[in-house]
Scaffold this motif. Structure first.
Motif, mmCIF file in Angstrom:
data_model
loop_
_atom_site.group_PDB
_atom_site.id
_atom_site.type_symbol
_atom_site.label_atom_id
_atom_site.label_comp_id
_atom_site.label_asym_id
_atom_site.label_seq_id
_atom_site.Cartn_x
_atom_site.Cartn_y
_atom_site.Cartn_z
ATOM 1 N N ASP A 128 6.076 1.725 9.687
ATOM 2 C CA ASP A 128 7.381 2.842 9.582
ATOM 3 C C ASP A 128 8.329 3.049 10.851
ATOM 4 O O ASP A 128 9.051 3.333 10.665
ATOM 5 C CB ASP A 128 7.386 4.086 8.855
ATOM 6 N N GLY A 129 7.716 2.766 11.535
ATOM 7 C CA GLY A 129 8.127 2.628 12.863
ATOM 8 C C GLY A 129 8.361 3.864 13.751
ATOM 9 O O GLY A 129 8.708 4.053 14.594
ATOM 10 N N GLN A 130 7.684 5.158 13.034
ATOM 11 C CA GLN A 130 7.840 6.422 14.034
ATOM 12 C C GLN A 130 7.357 6.329 14.910
ATOM 13 O O GLN A 130 5.784 5.696 15.529
ATOM 14 C CB GLN A 130 6.810 7.570 13.529
ATOM 15 N N ASN A 131 7.581 6.615 15.898
ATOM 16 C CA ASN A 131 7.029 7.242 17.340
ATOM 17 C C ASN A 131 6.883 5.254 18.380
ATOM 18 O O ASN A 131 6.236 5.282 18.875
ATOM 19 C CB ASN A 131 5.274 7.425 17.419
ATOM 20 N N ASN A 132 7.837 5.538 18.070
ATOM 21 C CA ASN A 132 8.165 4.386 18.716
ATOM 22 C C ASN A 132 6.997 2.716 17.867
ATOM 23 O O ASN A 132 7.023 1.968 19.189
ATOM 24 C CB ASN A 132 8.247 3.725 20.045
ATOM 25 N N THR A 133 6.405 3.084 17.152
ATOM 26 C CA THR A 133 4.715 1.401 16.913
ATOM 27 C C THR A 133 6.305 0.392 16.181
ATOM 28 O O THR A 133 7.392 0.856 16.021
ATOM 29 C CB THR A 133 4.032 2.713 15.773
ATOM 30 N N LEU A 134 5.255 -0.213 15.796
ATOM 31 C CA LEU A 134 5.374 -1.913 15.846
ATOM 32 C C LEU A 134 6.181 -1.565 14.561
ATOM 33 O O LEU A 134 5.247 -1.373 13.060
ATOM 34 C CB LEU A 134 5.243 -3.210 15.666
ATOM 35 N N LEU A 135 7.521 -1.961 13.632
ATOM 36 C CA LEU A 135 7.985 -2.053 12.987
ATOM 37 C C LEU A 135 6.862 -3.082 11.428
ATOM 38 O O LEU A 135 6.880 -3.947 12.330
ATOM 39 C CB LEU A 135 9.182 -2.503 12.414
ATOM 40 N N GLY A 136 6.472 -2.502 10.448
ATOM 41 C CA GLY A 136 6.332 -3.707 9.197
ATOM 42 C C GLY A 136 7.075 -4.608 9.067
ATOM 43 O O GLY A 136 8.302 -3.936 9.035
ATOM 44 N N LEU A 137 6.664 -5.476 8.867
ATOM 45 C CA LEU A 137 7.480 -6.811 8.175
ATOM 46 C C LEU A 137 7.742 -6.524 6.936
ATOM 47 O O LEU A 137 6.984 -6.281 6.166
ATOM 48 C CB LEU A 137 7.507 -8.003 8.506
ATOM 49 N N LEU A 138 9.126 -7.270 7.010
ATOM 50 C CA LEU A 138 9.865 -6.627 5.730
ATOM 51 C C LEU A 138 9.639 -7.456 3.759
ATOM 52 O O LEU A 138 8.584 -7.334 3.009
ATOM 53 C CB LEU A 138 10.952 -7.376 5.135
ATOM 54 N N HIS A 139 8.302 -9.128 4.904
ATOM 55 C CA HIS A 139 8.439 -10.378 3.817
ATOM 56 C C HIS A 139 6.268 -10.454 4.350
ATOM 57 O O HIS A 139 6.243 -9.464 5.186
ATOM 58 C CB HIS A 139 8.321 -11.721 4.456
ATOM 59 N N GLY A 140 5.932 -10.872 3.262
ATOM 60 C CA GLY A 140 5.117 -11.138 3.522
ATOM 61 C C GLY A 140 3.916 -11.961 4.549
ATOM 62 O O GLY A 140 4.949 -12.308 5.492
ATOM 63 N N ASP A 141 2.809 -11.155 5.451
ATOM 64 C CA ASP A 141 2.743 -11.372 6.860
ATOM 65 C C ASP A 141 2.088 -12.194 6.691
ATOM 66 O O ASP A 141 0.763 -12.442 5.756
ATOM 67 C CB ASP A 141 2.574 -10.061 7.670
ATOM 68 N N LEU A 142 2.377 -13.433 7.348
ATOM 69 C CA LEU A 142 0.618 -15.003 7.365
ATOM 70 C C LEU A 142 -0.446 -14.312 8.352
ATOM 71 O O LEU A 142 -1.359 -14.544 7.444
ATOM 72 C CB LEU A 142 1.406 -15.583 8.354
ATOM 73 N N ILE A 143 -0.030 -13.258 8.412
ATOM 74 C CA ILE A 143 -1.355 -12.369 9.470
ATOM 75 C C ILE A 143 -2.475 -10.975 8.632
ATOM 76 O O ILE A 143 -3.106 -10.924 9.509
ATOM 77 C CB ILE A 143 -1.419 -12.455 10.771
ATOM 78 N N TRP A 144 -1.873 -11.170 8.067
ATOM 79 C CA TRP A 144 -1.976 -9.844 6.950
ATOM 80 C C TRP A 144 -2.876 -10.352 5.350
ATOM 81 O O TRP A 144 -2.522 -11.581 5.009
ATOM 82 C CB TRP A 144 -0.802 -8.736 6.968
ATOM 83 N N PHE A 145 -2.845 -9.089 4.855
ATOM 84 C CA PHE A 145 -3.381 -9.889 2.841
ATOM 85 C C PHE A 145 -2.524 -10.267 2.263
ATOM 86 O O PHE A 145 -1.809 -8.487 2.057
ATOM 87 C CB PHE A 145 -4.807 -9.375 2.490
ATOM 88 N N ASN A 146 -2.117 -10.342 0.979
ATOM 89 C CA ASN A 146 -1.404 -10.453 0.220
ATOM 90 C C ASN A 146 -1.950 -8.644 -0.786
ATOM 91 O O ASN A 146 -3.241 -7.722 -0.502
ATOM 92 C CB ASN A 146 -1.661 -10.526 -1.134
ATOM 93 N N THR A 147 -0.750 -7.474 -0.379
ATOM 94 C CA THR A 147 -1.131 -6.661 -1.609
ATOM 95 C C THR A 147 -1.807 -6.199 -2.409
ATOM 96 O O THR A 147 -1.554 -7.265 -3.261
ATOM 97 C CB THR A 147 0.174 -5.800 -1.580
ATOM 98 N N LEU A 148 -2.584 -4.552 -2.329
ATOM 99 C CA LEU A 148 -3.412 -4.221 -3.984
ATOM 100 C C LEU A 148 -2.774 -4.449 -4.718
ATOM 101 O O LEU A 148 -3.229 -3.654 -5.856
ATOM 102 C CB LEU A 148 -4.408 -4.297 -3.433
ATOM 103 N N SER A 149 -1.166 -4.044 -4.931
ATOM 104 C CA SER A 149 -0.515 -3.173 -5.718
ATOM 105 C C SER A 149 -1.173 -4.101 -7.548
ATOM 106 O O SER A 149 -1.135 -5.652 -7.355
ATOM 107 C CB SER A 149 1.123 -2.892 -5.780
ATOM 108 N N LYS A 150 -0.503 -3.501 -8.246
ATOM 109 C CA LYS A 150 -1.453 -3.904 -9.547
ATOM 110 C C LYS A 150 -0.149 -5.191 -9.829
ATOM 111 O O LYS A 150 -0.621 -6.462 -10.359
ATOM 112 C CB LYS A 150 -0.490 -2.917 -10.905
#
Length: 499
Positions: free
Chosen positions: A310-332
């Protein structure tokens, strides 16, 4: 009632449920705006748009493009139309949707090889204007409250044509001003260091600068470079170029805060050799190291970026799309969906007014039906090979052959049905080399992240069920990584440090 009548009724019932819904009727929306809002954007049916396949012709022949390879079968030459015939069929479809059915479909996607080399895109826009204008005059509040979008992939070859650029700007501004609709583009280029396999023409830096300028001026635009087996050898250099270009053009642009990288895609053609995959793993290692650097070399910040973002405290925002170096979300929804437009679009092939499952499966045997025309109007929809069509459209990614028992299934985006058809002859059978690519991708990322203590940092920050499930899945995979693979991953990581 005979078999064909039963099939026709079933197809029409399916379409009435997923896209031609009574809740999308203009008069219904006037009385029930809240229901329309929920149905269009939060509906469990997941259908969000109509996609028009306009034509396969293109002014480029990219090396890995499936149309360049299989276009004669996907789009038989006998069924290809003149521009006049194409526009006539688009006219029929728009008349059917906006007038015959009186539906407000506020998201359209347009698929083609290219629509600008002969200007047919502008003629198509004129047809939308023809039907949107009277509807906007009758239902101005609907257009004001519910913005629309026409989204088109393009190679942006027109960007160097001042006349076409100006004309397109006029159309973009007209749609925004008169209908509250945006014309957006998904920019198909793989970057400066992949020109030899993509455009295969001379493109100087000014071309890419002009592309970035446009994505800032008109925000419904973004890049989707593809990492293929043919260009992965150069991918690290190309990745650095993309990162630097995004930093150059998007720094200080609020609307582009999450566009720190483009929307990376992997080409899922069945041609990934082990050498290609090794190059891909080196790219992933480079990307992870670079992302960690962007998180101030702080693993806790990296964990927060991936899971909260969420970018709080000057952290890096999450990407809006699928991220090549992360995993598929586990939502239903994500576990059920195929991760492509098949799950969220109703596709219409304009050349023959057919209903293919997606633009990668326009082979005749996969068409679910055809729009029937009488006296220059669409009067009905007739089923063709409906069982296969519905099976493809409603396939649950969790239960696909081979995937259903695979330990990677819950974090993998799955393969492409079209590419699998061309590889194995069976749309549901995963391509072996693509499976190898995805499995080694996740093995490497999990091994890398365990060595960074990333999952420990995530566990300390997040306690929701999806995160708990993710940690359980990656732990099982980590425990099963063979020693020889661990040694290879160590070499990749250490060689990058030395470099």
């Amino acid at each position: 009632m005979n078999y064909q009548q039963n099939e026709n009724e079933l197809l029409n019932c399916y379409l009435d449920k997923v896209i031609f819904r009574k809740e999308y009727d203009f008069d219904f929306i006037l009385r029930h705006e809240d229901i329309y809002q929920e149905q269009r954007h939060n509906s469990q049916n997941r259908i969000e748009s109509i996609e028009l396949i306009v034509r396969p012709e293109c002014n480029q022949k990219c090396e890995y493009c499936y149309i360049a390879r299989y276009g004669a079968d996907l789009y038989p030459f006998a069924e290809r139309l003149s521009n006049e015939e194409i526009l006539h069929n688009i006219d029929l479809v728009l008349d059917y949707v906006f007038n015959t059915r009186n539906l407000y479909i506020d998201r359209w996607e347009v698929f083609a090889g290219d629509l600008f080399y002969d200007g047919i895109f502008f003629d198509m826009c004129d047809l939308f204007i023809k039907y949107l204008t009277p509807k906007q005059q009758l239902y101005p509040n609907i257009f004001d409250k519910f913005p629309g979008l026409i989204l088109t992939p393009t190679n942006f070859s027109f960007i160097r044509d001042p006349e076409k650029k100006q004309k397109l700007e006029e159309y973009i501004e007209y749609f925004q001003k008169n209908f509250n609709w945006e014309i957006g583009f998904s920019v198909s280029t793989d970057g400066k260091y992949a020109i030899d396999t993509r455009e295969q023409i001379d493109l100087d830096d000014s071309f890419f600068d002009d592309c970035f300028k446009w994505t800032i001026k008109y925000h419904k635009m973004g890049f989707h470079p593809i990492i293929s087996a043919s260009n992965v050898h150069n991918a690290i250099k190309n990745y650095d170029w993309w990162r630097d270009m995004c930093h150059k053009w998007y720094t200080g642009v609020p609307e582009k805060r999450q566009d720190i990288f483009p929307y990376w895609l992997e080409a899922r053609n069945d041609e990934w050799t082990q050498d290609n995959i090794d190059d891909f793993l080196k790219l992933l290692n480079h990307m992870v190291d670079d992302r960690l650097r962007m998180c101030n070399n702080n693993v806790k910040e990296l964990a927060y970026h991936f899971t909260v973002g969420d970018g709080q405290n000057n952290t890096l925002l999450g990407l809006l799309h699928g991220d090549l170096i992360w995993f598929n979300t586990l939502s239903k929804e994500a576990l059920q969906d195929l991760g492509c437009s098949m799950s969220i679009s109703t596709i219409i092939n304009i050349s023959n007014l057919s209903l293919p499952p997606c633009h990668r499966l326009t082979y005749p045997q996969f068409n679910g039906g055809f729009f029937k025309v009488q006296d220059d109007k669409i009067v009905d929809i007739e089923a063709f090979n409906l069982s296969l069509y519905l099976t493809a459209k409603t396939a649950n990614a969790k239960y696909l052959p081979k995937c259903s028992l695979c330990e990677y299934s819950s974090i993998c985006h799955k393969g492409c049905f079209g590419a699998q058809c061309e590889s194995t002859g069976e749309i549901f059978q995963p391509a072996i080399s693509v499976c190898n690519l995805e499995k080694q991708r996740f093995d490497f990322l999990i091994y890398k992240y365990y060595n960074l203590d990333l999952f420990k940092a995530i566990e300390e920050q997040e306690e929701d069920s999806d995160t708990i499930m993710l940690l359980r899945v990656v732990k099982n995979i980590f425990d099963n990584i063979e020693d020889v693979e661990r040694e290879k991953y160590d070499r990749i990581i250490n060689e990058a440090r030395i470099d």
